[in-house]
Design a protein around this motif. Structure first.
Motif, PDB file in Angstrom:
ATOM      1  N   THR A  13      -7.109  -5.309   0.965  1.00 38.51           N
ATOM      2  CA  THR A  13      -6.963  -6.550   0.199  1.00 38.51           C
ATOM      3  C   THR A  13      -8.250  -7.372   0.265  1.00 38.51           C
ATOM      4  N   ASP A  16     -13.205  -4.406   1.946  1.00 32.75           N
ATOM      5  CA  ASP A  16     -13.416  -3.182   1.179  1.00 32.75           C
ATOM      6  C   ASP A  16     -13.090  -1.981   2.059  1.00 32.75           C
ATOM      7  N   ASN A  17     -13.338  -0.796   1.571  1.00 31.20           N
ATOM      8  CA  ASN A  17     -12.964   0.409   2.316  1.00 31.20           C
ATOM      9  C   ASN A  17     -13.865   0.683   3.518  1.00 31.20           C
ATOM     10  N   ASP A 214      -1.548  -5.948  -0.544  1.00 28.93           N
ATOM     11  CA  ASP A 214      -1.557  -4.646  -1.224  1.00 28.93           C
ATOM     12  C   ASP A 214      -0.503  -3.697  -0.681  1.00 28.93           C
ATOM     13  N   MET A 231      -3.072  -6.745  -5.310  1.00 25.80           N
ATOM     14  CA  MET A 231      -4.343  -6.129  -5.653  1.00 25.80           C
ATOM     15  C   MET A 231      -4.118  -5.032  -6.693  1.00 25.80           C
ATOM     16  N   GLN A 232      -5.115  -4.779  -7.503  1.00 24.91           N
ATOM     17  CA  GLN A 232      -4.999  -3.718  -8.508  1.00 24.91           C
ATOM     18  C   GLN A 232      -4.791  -2.365  -7.851  1.00 24.91           C
ATOM     19  N   ASN A 233      -5.272  -2.199  -6.617  1.00 22.96           N
ATOM     20  CA  ASN A 233      -5.131  -0.948  -5.892  1.00 22.96           C
ATOM     21  C   ASN A 233      -3.799  -0.826  -5.142  1.00 22.96           C
ATOM     22  N   LYS A 239       3.145  -4.407  -6.860  1.00 23.68           N
ATOM     23  CA  LYS A 239       2.777  -5.184  -8.055  1.00 23.68           C
ATOM     24  C   LYS A 239       4.023  -5.754  -8.732  1.00 23.68           C
ATOM     25  N   THR A 248      -9.463  -5.053  -7.538  1.00 19.09           N
ATOM     26  CA  THR A 248      -9.259  -4.237  -6.344  1.00 19.09           C
ATOM     27  C   THR A 248      -9.977  -4.853  -5.143  1.00 19.09           C
ATOM     28  N   ASN A 249      -9.720  -4.270  -3.981  1.00 23.48           N
ATOM     29  CA  ASN A 249     -10.411  -4.723  -2.770  1.00 23.48           C
ATOM     30  C   ASN A 249     -11.883  -4.326  -2.785  1.00 23.48           C
ATOM     31  N   GLY A 253     -11.596  -8.694  -5.354  1.00 20.27           N
ATOM     32  CA  GLY A 253     -10.510  -9.230  -6.161  1.00 20.27           C
ATOM     33  C   GLY A 253      -9.965 -10.552  -5.644  1.00 20.27           C
TER      34      GLY A 253
END
Length: 267
Positions: A13, A16-17, A214, A231-233, A239, A248-249, A253
């Motif tokens: 969220t 990032d990764n 997320d 989140m979009q992811n 959602k 996304t994260n 986002g």
């Protein structure tokens, strides 16, 4: 809209990764939020003390740790609710029927894993938690437990959660953190409850809150606040429970939404 508090999940969220975020951009946003009297809250499965260390540059920030069992502010200190030793023993007994599970017992400071656990799991937990200790037997751990962090086969996550719910009824609640991971949290001890406690302390109504997330462990926040932003992811099920969806994260986002919808900053 009048917003007085923003709460966000961490992994998947806000981060990032690679476990990072746009620090210079956030510093400016946080300064503006602070100027407007808007609280910024991190709500995570991580330990609150670890979160406070991570955001040491922001001593006024509030932290919800252990998926809702911990509440902390660097100036105020930590409050935590933990499993009883009897409940911990009962949970470990139920989990013993699933030898494939990799289990970590999370205290307020230290996380305990079996020295016989999968080396990859131990390495993963060591990356995720600051203070990790291995032990010969999880049943011998005396440190009060805030939550259980469990890794399993991704394709079996939903089935194991489904099986554990009745077996742990009244003792613990299994919550999926995404395919391949789950937490066992105390009944009623979720992020939404912690937000309620914090809101009462800070005199902020749920209608004055925004929450970002997320995962399914963020749904209680979505249900409590007026504006839940997925989140979009995030999975479709998350959602579907949100008021809005942001990026996304990976593309900041959370920060994009705050600038646009809260601070009304246009680029």
């Amino acid at each position: 809209m009048t917003i007085k508090l923003i709460a966000t999940d961490m992994d998947g969220t806000f981060l990032d990764n690679h476990g990072e975020y746009d620090r210079p951009r956030f510093a400016k946003i946080y300064q503006e939020l602070h100027k407007r009297g808007i609280y910024f809250v991190i709500a995570s499965g991580h330990q609150a003390s670890e979160l406070a260390d991570y955001f040491a540059d922001y001593p006024d920030m509030w932290f919800i740790g252990g998926n809702g069992a911990e509440l902390m502010n660097a100036r105020v200190g930590l409050s935590a609710e933990t499993f009883t030793s009897v409940a911990t023993a009962q949970i470990l007994k139920v989990l013993s029927a699933y030898p494939e599970l990799q289990i970590a017992l999370c205290g307020t400071q230290t996380v305990h894993v079996s020295q016989h656990a999968n080396p990859n799991f131990i390495a993963q937990m060591r990356d995720y938690y600051y203070q990790l200790e291995t032990c010969t037997d999880l049943n011998a751990v005396t440190d009060p437990v805030v939550k259980f962090d469990i890794i399993c086969a991704p394709e079996k996550t939903n089935q194991i959660v489904y099986e554990l719910k009745p077996k742990l009824a009244g003792i613990a609640v299994p919550v999926s953190g995404g395919q391949g991971s789950m937490d066992l949290i105390q009944p009623g001890m979720h992020k939404g409850r912690a937000l309620k406690r914090l809101g009462e302390r800070l005199h902020v109504l749920p209608s004055e809150m925004i929450a970002f997330g997320d995962g399914t462990n963020d749904l209680e926040m979505f249900h409590y606040v007026k504006t839940g932003v997925a989140m979009q992811n995030a999975p479709a099920s998350v959602k579907a429970n949100a008021t809005a969806v942001t990026g996304t994260n990976l593309d900041s986002g959370v920060l994009n939404y705050i600038e646009r919808a809260v601070l009304e900053i246009s680029h």
